[in-house]
Design a protein around this motif. Structure first.
Motif, PDB file in Angstrom:
ATOM      1  N   UNK A  99      25.794  72.485  43.577  1.00 42.23           N
ATOM      2  CA  UNK A  99      27.175  72.816  43.908  1.00 42.23           C
ATOM      3  C   UNK A  99      27.262  74.326  44.097  1.00 42.23           C
ATOM      4  N   UNK A 119      30.141  77.834  45.293  1.00 43.03           N
ATOM      5  CA  UNK A 119      31.509  78.330  45.452  1.00 43.03           C
ATOM      6  C   UNK A 119      31.584  78.919  46.865  1.00 43.03           C
ATOM      7  N   UNK A 172      32.463  82.801  48.011  1.00 48.93           N
ATOM      8  CA  UNK A 172      31.873  83.740  47.040  1.00 48.93           C
ATOM      9  C   UNK A 172      30.353  83.779  47.199  1.00 48.93           C
ATOM     10  N   UNK A 186      40.631  78.123  40.246  1.00 47.67           N
ATOM     11  CA  UNK A 186      39.550  77.207  40.649  1.00 47.67           C
ATOM     12  C   UNK A 186      38.571  77.001  39.495  1.00 47.67           C
ATOM     13  N   UNK A 187      38.010  75.787  39.430  1.00 48.97           N
ATOM     14  CA  UNK A 187      36.981  75.479  38.416  1.00 48.97           C
ATOM     15  C   UNK A 187      35.745  74.907  39.092  1.00 48.97           C
ATOM     16  N   UNK A 238      35.650  84.946  38.261  1.00 47.56           N
ATOM     17  CA  UNK A 238      35.635  85.763  39.476  1.00 47.56           C
ATOM     18  C   UNK A 238      37.069  85.969  39.937  1.00 47.56           C
ATOM     19  N   UNK A 242      42.718  85.213  43.927  1.00 47.95           N
ATOM     20  CA  UNK A 242      42.014  83.931  43.775  1.00 47.95           C
ATOM     21  C   UNK A 242      41.160  84.043  42.512  1.00 47.95           C
ATOM     22  N   UNK A 250      38.695  82.247  39.692  1.00 48.30           N
ATOM     23  CA  UNK A 250      37.800  81.093  39.512  1.00 48.30           C
ATOM     24  C   UNK A 250      37.080  81.205  38.171  1.00 48.30           C
TER      25      UNK A 250
END
Lengths: 83, 151, 151, 83
Positions: free
Chosen positions: C50, C52, C55, D4-5, D56, D73, D75
């Motif tokens: 997985x 991000x 990023x 976000x996770x 982040x 944003x 995370x």
């Protein structure tokens, strides 16, 4: 006995290999270099600076004080530059 | 595995074969040496690699064994070409595979450092019609020596 | 160059393209990371990566810029896959090209060490029907930290 | 604001992203983690050990004492394991 030359050592000596008969008292690599250097002007030029001449006995690196036998494969060449 | 040959080699195929079916291998470190273009503008350059047949294979075989003894590797590959090459042509491929990336990286750098000072190859450089033998570099001797000091 | 993708990549073609027409490049150091087979005998294993999106590209781009600033390199390549992969599948390819082999080797090792601790990827391991997230390794943190101390 | 996770943090919280409205006095990453941890049992489990949670802000790593704005944003995720 057979002696092989590579790269600029071969260019200077003028042959890739030759059969030589050093006298019995020549037993080490250093002595062989000194004896070969007397053979001709070309040999003298090739072995002018023994410090930059490498030797292999039967395809293993050999220092100046190592002794060889008349049946060994002896090769002289400059420091290697592969890779 | 050691290969000394005139022909080019297929980097992708060689590296894939090295790790194929080796379930423990997670790391493949490799190095490709290429002929640099040493000519000035408008000039052609080439390089001829001479070697000592027999001794080359022997020295590279010992180098492979030494790397396998020093690091936890799965396999080692060294392919070195000889003959006349042009700028951009591949000269050498070294690779080491392992389950540890540090071992693979270190072994690969070791292979190149030792190869540079022990494998009996000599480079004849042609630039603008003039040929000259490439001189050995002190930096290569120093790079190879550091692997001895660490023992 | 940075590529984050689901598809596999062609190692030979990627490395050849990296040095093509770059006359000063004599050294191409590279690293391939593969999925290891962590299952026992008779079991199947797989790994899902997985990441991000966004990023990942940003962090890898900064990593590329950092390597180019630290070493005399010509180019840097990082390809990282995501999605479900099987043992033996390629995960990552890092490469650095230079006229100096030390720079290429060091930069390539640096890329992998930083990537391991900075690129936002997570591995979900499947063994015998059980899934679990792979834990980060302290050794990876230590490997990345050594590039900071040297400054 | 949107949070976000990723990876096991997402699994524990149960959603990949959510809109949250932390009170005005929550301004740093550390304060946001403490506030999120109170939202539900699942959040509490996800943020049980803040030391192993990475954050982040706008896709740059951020430490616990860094402040954020409501339009950033944000995370949260575990230590990374790529490569």
């Amino acid at each position: 006995m057979k002696v092989l030359y590579f790269a600029w050592l071969r260019d200077r000596v003028g042959v890739a290999e030759e059969i030589v008969e050093p006298p019995i008292e020549v037993t080490t690599v250093g002595e062989l270099i000194a004896w070969l250097a007397q053979r001709s002007a070309r040999h003298g030029e090739a072995f002018a600076d023994p410090a930059i001449v490498r030797c292999a006995i039967n395809q293993n690196y050999a220092k100046a004080d190592e002794s060889f036998s008349r049946t060994d494969e002896i090769a002289f060449f400059p420091p290697v530059t592969g890779g | 595995m050691i290969k000394v040959q005139r022909e080019d080699f297929d980097v992708g195929a060689e590296l894939a074969a090295l790790s194929a079916g080796r379930g423990e291998v997670g790391a493949v470190a490799s190095f490709i040496g290429l002929v640099r273009d040493v000519a000035g503008p408008g000039e052609l350059s080439a390089m001829t690699l001479e070697h000592y047949p027999g001794m080359t294979e022997k020295q590279l075989g010992e180098l492979e064994a030494e790397a396998l003894a020093r690091w936890p590797l799965d396999r080692v590959l060294i392919i070195h070409r000889h003959g006349r090459l042009l700028p951009g042509d591949r000269i050498v491929l070294c690779a080491a595979t392992s389950s540890h990336r540090e071992a693979a990286f270190e072994a690969c750098a070791f292979l190149m450092d030792w190869l540079k000072t022990k494998a009996p190859f000599w480079k004849l450089e042609e630039v603008g019609g003039q040929s000259s033998w490439v001189a050995a570099k002190d930096t290569d001797e120093a790079a190879a020596a550091k692997w001895t000091k660490n023992e």
